[in-house]
Design an enzyme around this catalytic site. Structure first.
Site, mmCIF file in Angstrom:
data_model
loop_
_atom_site.group_PDB
_atom_site.id
_atom_site.type_symbol
_atom_site.label_atom_id
_atom_site.label_comp_id
_atom_site.label_asym_id
_atom_site.label_seq_id
_atom_site.Cartn_x
_atom_site.Cartn_y
_atom_site.Cartn_z
ATOM 1 N N ASP A 138 -1.427 7.869 -6.602
ATOM 2 C CA ASP A 138 -0.346 7.564 -6.450
ATOM 3 C C ASP A 138 0.669 7.825 -7.399
ATOM 4 O OD1 ASP A 138 -1.729 5.793 -4.599
ATOM 5 O OD2 ASP A 138 -1.152 4.036 -5.221
ATOM 6 N N SER B 238 2.538 2.422 -2.742
ATOM 7 C CA SER B 238 2.576 2.786 -4.054
ATOM 8 C C SER B 238 3.965 2.311 -4.780
ATOM 9 C CB SER B 238 2.764 4.124 -4.255
ATOM 10 O OG SER B 238 1.681 5.070 -3.558
ATOM 11 N N SER B 239 4.027 0.619 -4.546
ATOM 12 C CA SER B 239 5.336 0.091 -5.146
ATOM 13 C C SER B 239 4.903 0.065 -6.538
ATOM 14 C CB SER B 239 5.404 -1.137 -4.533
ATOM 15 O OG SER B 239 4.150 -2.120 -4.464
ATOM 16 N N GLY C 78 0.708 -1.148 0.078
ATOM 17 C CA GLY C 78 -0.096 0.045 0.130
ATOM 18 C C GLY C 78 0.848 1.270 -0.019
ATOM 19 N N LYS D 268 -3.311 -9.734 -8.144
ATOM 20 C CA LYS D 268 -3.922 -10.900 -7.960
ATOM 21 C C LYS D 268 -5.304 -10.683 -7.415
ATOM 22 C CE LYS D 268 0.262 -13.548 -6.443
ATOM 23 N NZ LYS D 268 0.798 -14.267 -5.245
#
Length: 340
Positions: A63, A16-17, A14, A110
């Site tokens: 993001d 912002s990767s 969570g 996923k």
């Protein structure tokens, strides 16, 4: 074009990767292929957001925008209508945000069809029924797809939009074929108009339209109130902390985007001395939460939370990777490295 990629943002947290890698790639290509780098930060953010959409994740653009437009020591009030705009908002000097990982991975790739994109479907169908009840619905490829568009058309406040949702969306759950009948059309037409551009989701049954729309309008109002409080009050920490608590509750109860671990973590955080509020961050369904903590209480807060939540976990996580304080810093930048 050859690229070397390195990152230390934990995936599924969570934080912002996914936006960080997309923004870095976008900026690299802009720097390489665009003449004199003549492109605004907002335009680069829009391109990065579109790239994620093209990969099948129908997310917003916050993001990407903050990853590129952030400035040290400030927050950004981000608007997308009528155009992307990031306005600087100054935070109290004594406010620290402590990042707390729930240790639950929230991998968008996923869960997109089951969770993330499903919320987009529910919000669009909520808008469709609201337009129908207000006798404003015309099913075309130009049909509005964002709840804010209805607010603008009506010229109503966010508080009144919540009341409008409560008045017209009366069922706890809806089904797509039922919605089609209600608006005198068929499922295929809905998918090619109001649901255009959204990859198919796992199920179109038990859709929570009222809950999702109520959350969207009330959350937007909290964001606006947060900004107003920071511009007016000399000591705003308690008030903005309560907004964070309210935000988490709405995400948990109306948007179904939390999880038991995030709920436990934020509850424990609020119980610690010096904490004004806590909520999960990012898309939810796991990942991290953030707590607003008084500057001089950060060390004790982290120690207490480590003992309350993390110490009994197996395997024991590395503390610096799951629990740390943070203050806003500048966004992405391009550095030209001279080869030797």
């Amino acid at each position: 074009m050859t690229m070397a990629v390195h990152g230390n943002v934990p995936p599924g947290s969570g934080l912002s990767s996914s936006a960080s890698i997309v923004c870095a790639a976008t900026m690299s290509m802009v720097a390489t292929f665009t003449k004199k780098h003549m492109m605004t930060k907002e335009r680069v953010a829009e391109l990065a957001n579109k790239a994620e959409h093209d990969l099948g994740l129908i997310n917003g653009g916050m993001d990407q925008t903050i990853s590129i437009c952030a400035e040290s020591g400030t927050a950004k009030y981000i608007e997308f209508t009528p155009t992307l705009k990031a306005t600087t908002v100054y935070l109290p000097y004594n406010a620290h945000f402590v990042v707390m990982h729930s240790l639950v991975s929230a991998e968008k790739q996923k869960t997109a069809a089951v969770q993330y994109n499903r919320r987009v479907v529910e919000c669009r169908l909520a808008l469709t029924l609201l337009l129908h009840h207000l006798k404003m619905l015309k099913l075309t490829e130009e049909t509005p797809t964002q709840l804010i568009q209805l607010q603008i058309l009506l010229g109503e406040t966010l508080e009144n939009m919540v009341k409008l949702v409560d008045k017209h969306l009366t069922q706890d759950v809806y089904h797509l074929d039922e919605i089609a009948k209600m608006v005198d059309t068929n499922v295929d037409t809905l998918k090619t108009t109001v649901l255009r551009g959204i990859p198919a989701i796992a199920s179109y049954d038990n859709l929570k339209l009222k809950q999702r729309a109520t959350h969207v309008f009330s959350e937007a109002n909290r964001v606006l109130t947060f900004k107003q409080i920071l511009s007016k009050e000399k000591d705003p920490l308690e008030a903005i902390g309560q907004l964070m608590n309210d935000s988490h509750a709405s995400n948990r109860d109306l948007y179904d985007a939390s999880c038991p671990e995030l709920d436990e973590l934020t509850t424990l955080a609020r119980q610690q001395k010096g904490c004004f509020g806590a909520r999960f961050t990012g898309a939810g369904f796991g990942g991290c939460a953030i707590a607003l903590v008084q500057e001089n209480a950060v060390t004790d807060f982290c120690h207490a939370l480590w003992n309350a939540y993390y110490i009994q976990k197996t395997p024991l996580p590395t503390r610096s990777e799951v629990l740390f304080s943070s203050k806003p810093s500048r966004g992405a930048l391009i550095q030209v490295v001279t080869s030797y």
